[in-house]
Scaffold this active site. Structure first.
Site, mmCIF file in Angstrom:
data_model
loop_
_atom_site.group_PDB
_atom_site.id
_atom_site.type_symbol
_atom_site.label_atom_id
_atom_site.label_comp_id
_atom_site.label_asym_id
_atom_site.label_seq_id
_atom_site.Cartn_x
_atom_site.Cartn_y
_atom_site.Cartn_z
ATOM 1 N N ASP A 58 0.776 -1.270 0.031
ATOM 2 C CA ASP A 58 0.034 0.030 0.172
ATOM 3 C C ASP A 58 1.008 1.231 0.139
ATOM 4 O O ASP A 58 1.525 1.476 0.945
ATOM 5 C CB ASP A 58 -0.846 0.153 1.121
ATOM 6 C CG ASP A 58 -1.874 1.298 1.540
ATOM 7 O OD1 ASP A 58 -1.812 1.990 0.459
ATOM 8 O OD2 ASP A 58 -2.651 1.190 2.401
ATOM 9 N N ASN A 85 3.577 3.802 -11.920
ATOM 10 C CA ASN A 85 2.437 4.103 -12.424
ATOM 11 C C ASN A 85 1.183 4.224 -11.498
ATOM 12 O O ASN A 85 0.098 4.586 -11.872
ATOM 13 C CB ASN A 85 2.212 2.582 -13.301
ATOM 14 C CG ASN A 85 0.671 2.722 -13.731
ATOM 15 O OD1 ASN A 85 0.191 3.464 -14.728
ATOM 16 N ND2 ASN A 85 -0.117 1.637 -13.187
ATOM 17 N N TYR A 156 -5.819 16.618 -8.225
ATOM 18 C CA TYR A 156 -5.182 15.542 -8.741
ATOM 19 C C TYR A 156 -4.282 16.198 -9.973
ATOM 20 O O TYR A 156 -3.298 16.112 -10.145
ATOM 21 C CB TYR A 156 -6.270 14.768 -9.521
ATOM 22 C CG TYR A 156 -5.712 13.902 -10.584
ATOM 23 C CD1 TYR A 156 -4.841 12.676 -10.141
ATOM 24 C CD2 TYR A 156 -5.614 14.120 -12.053
ATOM 25 C CE1 TYR A 156 -4.379 11.745 -11.219
ATOM 26 C CE2 TYR A 156 -5.295 13.331 -13.006
ATOM 27 C CZ TYR A 156 -4.812 12.104 -12.414
ATOM 28 O OH TYR A 156 -4.002 11.289 -13.461
ATOM 29 N N LYS A 160 -0.105 16.094 -10.188
ATOM 30 C CA LYS A 160 0.548 15.661 -11.501
ATOM 31 C C LYS A 160 1.423 16.713 -12.077
ATOM 32 O O LYS A 160 2.568 16.385 -12.678
ATOM 33 C CB LYS A 160 -0.589 15.134 -12.410
ATOM 34 C CG LYS A 160 -1.270 13.799 -12.107
ATOM 35 C CD LYS A 160 -0.004 12.609 -12.088
ATOM 36 C CE LYS A 160 -0.923 11.445 -11.917
ATOM 37 N NZ LYS A 160 -0.104 10.227 -11.634
ATOM 38 N N THR A 191 -9.674 2.322 -18.417
ATOM 39 C CA THR A 191 -9.275 1.513 -17.432
ATOM 40 C C THR A 191 -10.396 1.470 -16.566
ATOM 41 O O THR A 191 -11.644 2.132 -16.474
ATOM 42 C CB THR A 191 -8.142 2.146 -16.730
ATOM 43 O OG1 THR A 191 -8.118 3.339 -16.049
ATOM 44 C CG2 THR A 191 -6.878 2.112 -17.712
#
Length: 267
Positions: A58, A85, A156, A160, A191
């Site tokens: 984790d 990833n 988010y 990034k 995905t």
């Protein structure tokens, strides 16, 4: 094309599904020994076979990155390739969010923990074993949203963007020592983030008054102005990552590669 990867050693995070699974499959096919990291395995990952070990971890645990790198070194004898990833919604979080006002302080903290700080810790652990083997390749999976600021998923996107900056800084410091660091920035990839129950497609479908499949095939590509007219396939991202991991990309470092179906329009 021979990617000259046979016998090399890789750690791939977020490896049980989606892009990470495709990367793991591709590297194994090139003769790479892979420690595939995820919180739990999957039938698809277990079926790959080859020189594959699953590393349950984790990455929200600050101690986990060092443990997984140590395991790769102890089991395989070193480390040549790191693919960071794992990312996207932290465990238990559903995206998209539609406004800056939506995420709380705690939301921001866990978003950065998963998408930036876990990467920092994994790279920190990987540098010494890579240097011991004369260098290596680190590929960080970022997002087109890092370069396209928007109110949707603002936390988010900011995490990034930090990852992109980190990648450039690492390349400046470590490329002279033989470690190349690059980012791959996918657009929307088909995905589980999109397709699972309660995932992005379901959330957008509720907003648009339509169904999941319509979002995946029409609404999302139109909303995001994808010039190919479809979401990205995970294998298309994995192919670019494999090339960046390869010595065939020996002069490529500090670069960002969009695999985004035409999402980014900027020059």
């Amino acid at each position: 094309m021979d990617l000259q990867l046979s016998g090399r050693i890789a750690v791939v995070t977020g490896a049980s599904q989606g892009i990470g699974l495709a990367v793991t499959r591709t590297l194994l096919g090139e003769g790479v020994r892979v420690l595939a990291v995820s919180r739990s395995s999957s039938a698809e990952l277990a079926a790959l076979g080859g020189d594959l070990l699953h590393g349950p971890a984790d990455l929200m645990d600050p101690e986990a990155p060092a443990r997984i790198v140590d395991r790769a070194v102890s089991e395989f004898g070193g480390l040549d390739i790191l693919v960071n990833n794992a990312g996207g919604p932290p465990p238990g979080v559903a995206l998209p969010r539609f406004s800056f006002m939506a995420p709380t302080d705690d939301d921001w903290r866990v978003m950065f923990e998963f998408n930036l700080f876990a990467v920092v810790r994994t790279i920190r652990a990987a540098i010494a074993p890579m240097l011991a083997r004369g260098g290596g390749s680190i590929v960080n999976v970022s997002s087109g949203n890092a370069r396209l600021p928007a109110p949707m998923n603002v936390d988010y996107n900011a995490a990034k963007a930090g990852l992109n900056n980190l990648t450039k800084a690492l390349s400046e410091e470590f490329a002279p020592q033989g470690i190349r660091v690059n980012t791959v920035s996918p657009g929307p990839v088909r995905t589980a983030w999109w397709t699972k129950d309660g995932g992005a497609a379901d959330i957008l479908a509720a907003q648009a008054g339509t169904d999941r499949e319509s979002v995946l095939t029409k609404v999302a590509p139109d909303l995001m102005k994808l010039t190919t007219g479809r979401l990205v396939d995970p294998q298309e991202v994995a192919d670019v990552i494999a090339l960046l991991a390869s010595p065939r990309s020996a002069s490529t470092t500090g670069a960002d590669f969009a695999v985004d179906a035409g999402f980014l329009k900027q020059v």
